[in-house]
Design a protein around this motif. Structure first.
Motif, PDB file in Angstrom:
ATOM      1  N   ILE A   6       0.973  -1.341   0.116  1.00 20.25           N
ATOM      2  CA  ILE A   6       0.078   0.083   0.091  1.00 20.25           C
ATOM      3  C   ILE A   6       0.878   1.193  -0.030  1.00 20.25           C
ATOM      4  N   TYR A   7       0.695   2.115  -1.029  1.00 27.61           N
ATOM      5  CA  TYR A   7       1.538   3.280  -1.069  1.00 27.61           C
ATOM      6  C   TYR A   7       0.888   4.572  -0.975  1.00 27.61           C
ATOM      7  N   GLU A  25     -18.329  12.080  -7.168  1.00 26.59           N
ATOM      8  CA  GLU A  25     -17.806  12.941  -6.009  1.00 26.59           C
ATOM      9  C   GLU A  25     -16.682  13.337  -6.596  1.00 26.59           C
ATOM     10  N   GLY A  26     -16.084  13.382  -8.087  1.00 26.23           N
ATOM     11  CA  GLY A  26     -14.795  13.849  -8.527  1.00 26.23           C
ATOM     12  C   GLY A  26     -13.751  12.657  -8.362  1.00 26.23           C
ATOM     13  N   TYR A  27     -14.069  11.477  -7.866  1.00 22.97           N
ATOM     14  CA  TYR A  27     -13.084  10.358  -7.728  1.00 22.97           C
ATOM     15  C   TYR A  27     -12.834   9.866  -8.891  1.00 22.97           C
ATOM     16  N   VAL A  28     -11.487   9.551  -9.179  1.00 21.47           N
ATOM     17  CA  VAL A  28     -10.986   8.540 -10.334  1.00 21.47           C
ATOM     18  C   VAL A  28     -10.197   7.431  -9.901  1.00 21.47           C
ATOM     19  N   SER A  44      -7.792   8.876  -6.901  1.00 23.68           N
ATOM     20  CA  SER A  44      -7.721  10.366  -6.715  1.00 23.68           C
ATOM     21  C   SER A  44      -8.764  10.889  -6.547  1.00 23.68           C
ATOM     22  N   GLN A  45      -8.965  12.393  -6.127  1.00 16.12           N
ATOM     23  CA  GLN A  45     -10.090  12.982  -6.253  1.00 16.12           C
ATOM     24  C   GLN A  45      -9.488  14.544  -6.769  1.00 16.12           C
ATOM     25  N   ALA A  46     -10.117  15.096  -7.768  1.00 18.00           N
ATOM     26  CA  ALA A  46      -9.786  16.160  -8.296  1.00 18.00           C
ATOM     27  C   ALA A  46      -8.222  16.335  -8.393  1.00 18.00           C
ATOM     28  N   ARG A  47      -7.720  15.303  -8.895  1.00 16.54           N
ATOM     29  CA  ARG A  47      -6.276  15.336  -9.299  1.00 16.54           C
ATOM     30  C   ARG A  47      -5.303  15.300  -8.007  1.00 16.54           C
ATOM     31  N   ASN A  48      -5.859  15.026  -6.966  1.00 18.81           N
ATOM     32  CA  ASN A  48      -5.250  14.901  -5.862  1.00 18.81           C
ATOM     33  C   ASN A  48      -5.036  13.514  -5.439  1.00 18.81           C
ATOM     34  N   PHE A  49      -3.845  12.808  -5.271  1.00 17.48           N
ATOM     35  CA  PHE A  49      -3.594  11.436  -5.144  1.00 17.48           C
ATOM     36  C   PHE A  49      -4.054  10.977  -3.495  1.00 17.48           C
ATOM     37  N   ILE A  50      -4.679   9.877  -3.703  1.00 15.82           N
ATOM     38  CA  ILE A  50      -5.338   9.548  -2.216  1.00 15.82           C
ATOM     39  C   ILE A  50      -4.678   8.342  -1.639  1.00 15.82           C
ATOM     40  N   LEU A  51      -4.679   7.296  -2.455  1.00 17.49           N
ATOM     41  CA  LEU A  51      -4.107   6.178  -1.959  1.00 17.49           C
ATOM     42  C   LEU A  51      -3.599   4.978  -3.069  1.00 17.49           C
ATOM     43  N   GLY A  52      -2.801   4.115  -2.961  1.00 12.13           N
ATOM     44  CA  GLY A  52      -2.474   3.328  -4.115  1.00 12.13           C
ATOM     45  C   GLY A  52      -2.049   2.016  -3.630  1.00 12.13           C
ATOM     46  N   LEU A  83     -12.587   7.363   2.814  1.00 10.03           N
ATOM     47  CA  LEU A  83     -12.354   6.305   1.855  1.00 10.03           C
ATOM     48  C   LEU A  83     -11.131   5.463   1.769  1.00 10.03           C
ATOM     49  N   SER A  84      -9.996   6.253   2.183  1.00 11.69           N
ATOM     50  CA  SER A  84      -8.863   5.704   2.256  1.00 11.69           C
ATOM     51  C   SER A  84      -8.704   4.667   3.516  1.00 11.69           C
ATOM     52  N   ALA A  85      -9.312   5.108   4.498  1.00 10.68           N
ATOM     53  CA  ALA A  85      -9.483   4.288   5.606  1.00 10.68           C
ATOM     54  C   ALA A  85     -10.170   2.721   5.224  1.00 10.68           C
ATOM     55  N   TYR A  86     -11.323   2.962   4.763  1.00 10.34           N
ATOM     56  CA  TYR A  86     -12.129   1.902   4.336  1.00 10.34           C
ATOM     57  C   TYR A  86     -11.382   1.105   3.477  1.00 10.34           C
ATOM     58  N   LEU A  87     -10.737   1.628   2.436  1.00 10.79           N
ATOM     59  CA  LEU A  87      -9.996   0.752   1.434  1.00 10.79           C
ATOM     60  C   LEU A  87      -8.909  -0.193   1.955  1.00 10.79           C
ATOM     61  N   LYS A  88      -8.259   0.433   2.841  1.00 10.49           N
ATOM     62  CA  LYS A  88      -7.139  -0.276   3.535  1.00 10.49           C
ATOM     63  C   LYS A  88      -7.852  -1.391   4.465  1.00 10.49           C
TER      64      LYS A  88
END
Length: 108
Positions: A6-7, A25-28, A44-52, A83-88
């Protein structure tokens, strides 16, 4: 599902892109091939990286895509941190176990 890593900084390689999907919600979410047989799945959301995630196999990336889309749809206005916490959590424990109920038999 097998998670390699996870990065928190993007590793997306557009030359190896496999999927790019716009959610509400602008998520990609986007997936690209990494070192065989691994794939990178990023949110990402609105070009802001969230989680990989780097995962082993295309089915793992597909699973992450499905649960991300579903969660964003079910939770309008969701914050990136939530969303990040949920996905992890889901990535580490992908299967939710249901408690078995005893089989009830009736006699007539």
């Amino acid at each position: 599902m097998q998670i390699v890593e996870i990065y928190t900084e993007t590793r997306f390689n557009p030359e190896r892109s496999i999927l790019k999907e716009r959610l509400g919600e602008g998520y990609v979410v986007q997936t690209c091939a990494a070192d065989a047989p691994n794939f990178c799945f990023e949110v990402s959301q609105a070009r802001n990286f969230i989680l990989g995630f780097e995962v082993a196999g295309a089915r793992s990336a597909e699973f992450l895509s499905i649960i991300t889309e579903d969660y964003v749809y079910q939770h309008p206005g969701i914050l990136p941190e939530t969303l990040s916490a949920y996905l992890k959590s889901r990535a580490r424990h992908p299967l939710r176990r249901q408690r078995k109920t005893p089989l009830v038999t009736s006699t007539c």
